[in-house]
Write a protein that holds these residues in place. Structure first.
Motif: not given
Length: 100
Positions: A91, A93-95
């Motif tokens: 999560h 990394r996605e942000q």
């Protein structure tokens, strides 16, 4: 020697002693009884030692079983935390990727 001479040459026990020795076991019988008692004591002692050994081993196995159950619970808990950490990392990394 005639039978009279033989009976005279053998010492005769007093009447009280003859009746006492008839009630007691002889030397060979006493030895057999003593060995039998000794064997029974040995078997009894061996059984007692074996029972104590078995009882101690059973208690150790119960403690080991409880320890293994606790370790399995902790391992499952750590696995759950590790999966949650991987999800949190993904999560983040996605942000970070969305901010770039």
């Amino acid at each position: 020697m005639t039978t009279e001479q033989q009976s005279e040459s053998k010492p005769q026990a007093p009447p009280g002693e003859a009746s006492q020795s008839a009630g007691r076991p002889r030397g060979g019988a006493r030895l057999a009884i003593g060995l039998a008692l000794l064997a029974m004591l040995g078997v009894g002692g061996g059984l007692l030692a074996g029972y104590r050994y078995w009882s101690d081993m059973r208690q150790q196995l119960q403690r080991l079983d409880a320890s293994l159950a606790q370790a399995a619970r902790e391992q499952q808990e750590m696995g759950t935390r590790l999966r949650q950490t991987y999800q949190d990392l993904a999560h983040q990394r996605e942000q970070i990727a969305a901010q770039e």
